[in-house]
Design a protein around this motif. Structure first.
Motif, PDB file in Angstrom:
ATOM      1  N   ALA A 150     -20.727 -71.846 -28.923  1.00 37.17           N
ATOM      2  CA  ALA A 150     -21.650 -73.063 -29.327  1.00 37.17           C
ATOM      3  C   ALA A 150     -22.681 -72.808 -27.815  1.00 37.17           C
ATOM      4  N   ARG A 151     -21.864 -72.902 -26.549  1.00 37.61           N
ATOM      5  CA  ARG A 151     -23.065 -72.427 -25.622  1.00 37.61           C
ATOM      6  C   ARG A 151     -22.825 -71.495 -24.584  1.00 37.61           C
ATOM      7  N   ALA A 152     -23.797 -70.596 -24.665  1.00 34.22           N
ATOM      8  CA  ALA A 152     -23.628 -69.690 -23.522  1.00 34.22           C
ATOM      9  C   ALA A 152     -23.472 -69.390 -22.085  1.00 34.22           C
ATOM     10  N   ALA A 153     -22.406 -69.408 -21.944  1.00 31.19           N
ATOM     11  CA  ALA A 153     -21.865 -69.371 -20.427  1.00 31.19           C
ATOM     12  C   ALA A 153     -22.113 -68.333 -19.448  1.00 31.19           C
ATOM     13  N   ASN A 154     -22.381 -69.018 -18.434  1.00 34.32           N
ATOM     14  CA  ASN A 154     -23.392 -67.963 -17.509  1.00 34.32           C
ATOM     15  C   ASN A 154     -21.640 -67.990 -16.117  1.00 34.32           C
ATOM     16  N   VAL A 155     -21.020 -66.993 -16.141  1.00 31.14           N
ATOM     17  CA  VAL A 155     -20.172 -66.507 -15.436  1.00 31.14           C
ATOM     18  C   VAL A 155     -20.092 -65.924 -14.268  1.00 31.14           C
ATOM     19  N   LEU A 156     -19.902 -66.154 -13.401  1.00 29.12           N
ATOM     20  CA  LEU A 156     -19.686 -65.393 -12.196  1.00 29.12           C
ATOM     21  C   LEU A 156     -18.363 -64.662 -11.873  1.00 29.12           C
ATOM     22  N   ILE A 157     -18.140 -63.702 -11.598  1.00 24.73           N
ATOM     23  CA  ILE A 157     -16.762 -62.501 -11.367  1.00 24.73           C
ATOM     24  C   ILE A 157     -16.771 -62.110  -9.634  1.00 24.73           C
ATOM     25  N   PHE A 158     -16.238 -62.920  -9.092  1.00 22.07           N
ATOM     26  CA  PHE A 158     -15.534 -62.275  -8.249  1.00 22.07           C
ATOM     27  C   PHE A 158     -14.706 -61.381  -7.334  1.00 22.07           C
ATOM     28  N   ALA A 159     -14.929 -60.675  -7.996  1.00 19.21           N
ATOM     29  CA  ALA A 159     -14.013 -59.344  -7.948  1.00 19.21           C
ATOM     30  C   ALA A 159     -14.019 -58.582  -6.690  1.00 19.21           C
ATOM     31  N   ASP A 160     -13.410 -59.558  -5.559  1.00 22.29           N
ATOM     32  CA  ASP A 160     -12.504 -58.910  -4.283  1.00 22.29           C
ATOM     33  C   ASP A 160     -11.701 -57.914  -4.232  1.00 22.29           C
ATOM     34  N   PRO A 161     -12.351 -56.732  -3.850  1.00 18.01           N
ATOM     35  CA  PRO A 161     -11.123 -55.408  -3.821  1.00 18.01           C
ATOM     36  C   PRO A 161      -9.729 -55.556  -3.418  1.00 18.01           C
ATOM     37  N   ALA A 162      -9.894 -56.750  -2.054  1.00 21.34           N
ATOM     38  CA  ALA A 162      -8.350 -56.727  -1.163  1.00 21.34           C
ATOM     39  C   ALA A 162      -7.930 -57.573  -2.357  1.00 21.34           C
ATOM     40  N   SER A 163      -7.962 -58.408  -3.984  1.00 18.32           N
ATOM     41  CA  SER A 163      -8.039 -59.550  -3.939  1.00 18.32           C
ATOM     42  C   SER A 163      -6.560 -59.274  -5.199  1.00 18.32           C
ATOM     43  N   GLY A 164      -7.359 -57.689  -6.095  1.00 18.31           N
ATOM     44  CA  GLY A 164      -6.553 -57.104  -6.457  1.00 18.31           C
ATOM     45  C   GLY A 164      -7.305 -57.123  -8.089  1.00 18.31           C
ATOM     46  N   LEU A 165      -8.137 -57.829  -8.212  1.00 19.84           N
ATOM     47  CA  LEU A 165      -8.630 -58.913  -9.586  1.00 19.84           C
ATOM     48  C   LEU A 165      -9.672 -57.715 -10.133  1.00 19.84           C
ATOM     49  N   PRO A 166     -10.536 -56.350  -9.040  1.00 19.48           N
ATOM     50  CA  PRO A 166     -10.925 -55.187  -9.751  1.00 19.48           C
ATOM     51  C   PRO A 166      -9.559 -54.394 -10.960  1.00 19.48           C
ATOM     52  N   ALA A 167      -8.622 -54.719 -10.578  1.00 22.72           N
ATOM     53  CA  ALA A 167      -7.721 -53.370 -10.693  1.00 22.72           C
ATOM     54  C   ALA A 167      -6.900 -54.022 -11.781  1.00 22.72           C
ATOM     55  N   ALA A 168      -6.945 -56.182 -11.781  1.00 20.34           N
ATOM     56  CA  ALA A 168      -6.961 -56.080 -12.687  1.00 20.34           C
ATOM     57  C   ALA A 168      -7.465 -56.354 -14.378  1.00 20.34           C
ATOM     58  N   LEU A 169      -8.715 -56.331 -13.567  1.00 22.16           N
ATOM     59  CA  LEU A 169      -9.689 -56.314 -15.100  1.00 22.16           C
ATOM     60  C   LEU A 169      -9.861 -55.192 -15.409  1.00 22.16           C
ATOM     61  N   HIS A 170      -9.712 -53.659 -14.952  1.00 22.59           N
ATOM     62  CA  HIS A 170      -9.887 -52.524 -15.712  1.00 22.59           C
ATOM     63  C   HIS A 170      -9.255 -52.446 -16.822  1.00 22.59           C
ATOM     64  N   SER A 171      -7.869 -52.858 -17.402  1.00 24.50           N
ATOM     65  CA  SER A 171      -7.898 -52.648 -18.702  1.00 24.50           C
ATOM     66  C   SER A 171      -8.666 -53.149 -19.629  1.00 24.50           C
ATOM     67  N   VAL A 172      -9.242 -54.146 -19.351  1.00 15.59           N
ATOM     68  CA  VAL A 172     -10.075 -55.839 -20.288  1.00 15.59           C
ATOM     69  C   VAL A 172     -11.523 -55.123 -20.291  1.00 15.59           C
ATOM     70  N   PRO A 173     -12.533 -54.513 -20.928  1.00  9.67           N
ATOM     71  CA  PRO A 173     -13.688 -54.438 -20.738  1.00  9.67           C
ATOM     72  C   PRO A 173     -14.680 -55.670 -20.435  1.00  9.67           C
ATOM     73  N   VAL A 174     -14.168 -56.350 -19.558  1.00  8.02           N
ATOM     74  CA  VAL A 174     -14.641 -58.204 -18.944  1.00  8.02           C
ATOM     75  C   VAL A 174     -16.815 -58.292 -19.512  1.00  8.02           C
ATOM     76  N   GLU A 175     -17.487 -57.815 -18.915  1.00  6.24           N
ATOM     77  CA  GLU A 175     -18.736 -58.334 -19.303  1.00  6.24           C
ATOM     78  C   GLU A 175     -19.233 -57.748 -20.264  1.00  6.24           C
ATOM     79  N   SER A 176     -18.389 -56.596 -20.690  1.00  2.77           N
ATOM     80  CA  SER A 176     -18.908 -56.103 -22.490  1.00  2.77           C
ATOM     81  C   SER A 176     -18.740 -57.363 -23.074  1.00  2.77           C
ATOM     82  N   LEU A 177     -17.533 -56.885 -23.276  1.00  5.53           N
ATOM     83  CA  LEU A 177     -16.646 -58.917 -23.727  1.00  5.53           C
ATOM     84  C   LEU A 177     -17.324 -59.947 -23.803  1.00  5.53           C
ATOM     85  N   LEU A 178     -17.692 -60.482 -22.578  1.00  6.24           N
ATOM     86  CA  LEU A 178     -18.696 -61.647 -22.170  1.00  6.24           C
ATOM     87  C   LEU A 178     -19.829 -61.724 -23.314  1.00  6.24           C
ATOM     88  N   LYS A 179     -20.917 -60.249 -22.414  1.00  3.10           N
ATOM     89  CA  LYS A 179     -21.418 -60.594 -23.186  1.00  3.10           C
ATOM     90  C   LYS A 179     -21.799 -60.391 -25.156  1.00  3.10           C
TER      91      LYS A 179
END
Length: 177
Positions: free
Chosen positions: A44-73
């Protein structure tokens, strides 16, 4: 004979007038193309989402399997991705966000950066296991909200819950002040 014709005419007129009310008891689901929809409704309410994909944290690799930005859009949310704490600090100072997606190992640093304000974005922490290049520390970070790699449904549910929490916190701060 004329009485029968009058009776048939009266019944036909009454049934035409009552036609709309006859579809009120669930029959509308039997009409072609109007069945029950089981898809997840858009938020019902669109959210403003900030993704902090620090390469050292491993998040970009973990999110590689899901197209997060297109899913959110697709779900009606707006997303922005940053990869360093400096970029994160700059964009948080210049914009308003509802949710910050980060790895659990850096979630505490993100919370410190947010400063604990009542209308601050809610941090959604991803559970990411340390790899060989990342040493395991005693402090594994913030409590996990979503396991990585995330499934689309669990990610969207976590964002929806975070948006509700953000709205509740903002409403409380406005009531106090």
């Amino acid at each position: 004979m004329s009485d029968r014709i009058r009776l048939v005419g009266l019944v036909a007129a009454v049934s035409l007038c009552m036609g709309a009310d006859l579809l009120a008891c669930g029959d509308k689901f039997l009409v072609a193309g109007r069945g029950t929809r089981y898809q997840r409704p858009k938020n019902a309410r669109a959210a403003n989402v900030l993704i902090f994909a620090d390469p050292a944290s491993g998040l970009p690799a973990a999110l590689h399997s899901v197209p997060v930005e297109s899913l959110l859009k697709r779900e009606g949310h707006r997303s922005t991705t940053v990869s360093t704490l400096d970029q994160l600090a700059a964009i948080l100072a210049s914009g308003r966000f509802d949710v910050v997606l980060a790895a659990n190992s850096v979630a505490a640093a993100v919370e410190r950066l947010l400063g604990g304000a009542a209308d601050a974005p809610v941090v959604v922490a991803f559970c990411i296991k340390p790899t060989d290049s990342q040493p395991a520390t005693a402090d594994s970070g913030a409590p996990c909200t979503v396991k990585a790699p995330p499934k689309e449904r669990s990610l969207l549910e976590a964002i929806d819950k975070a948006v509700l929490t953000h709205d509740r916190n903002t409403k409380k701060s406005l009531a106090r002040g």
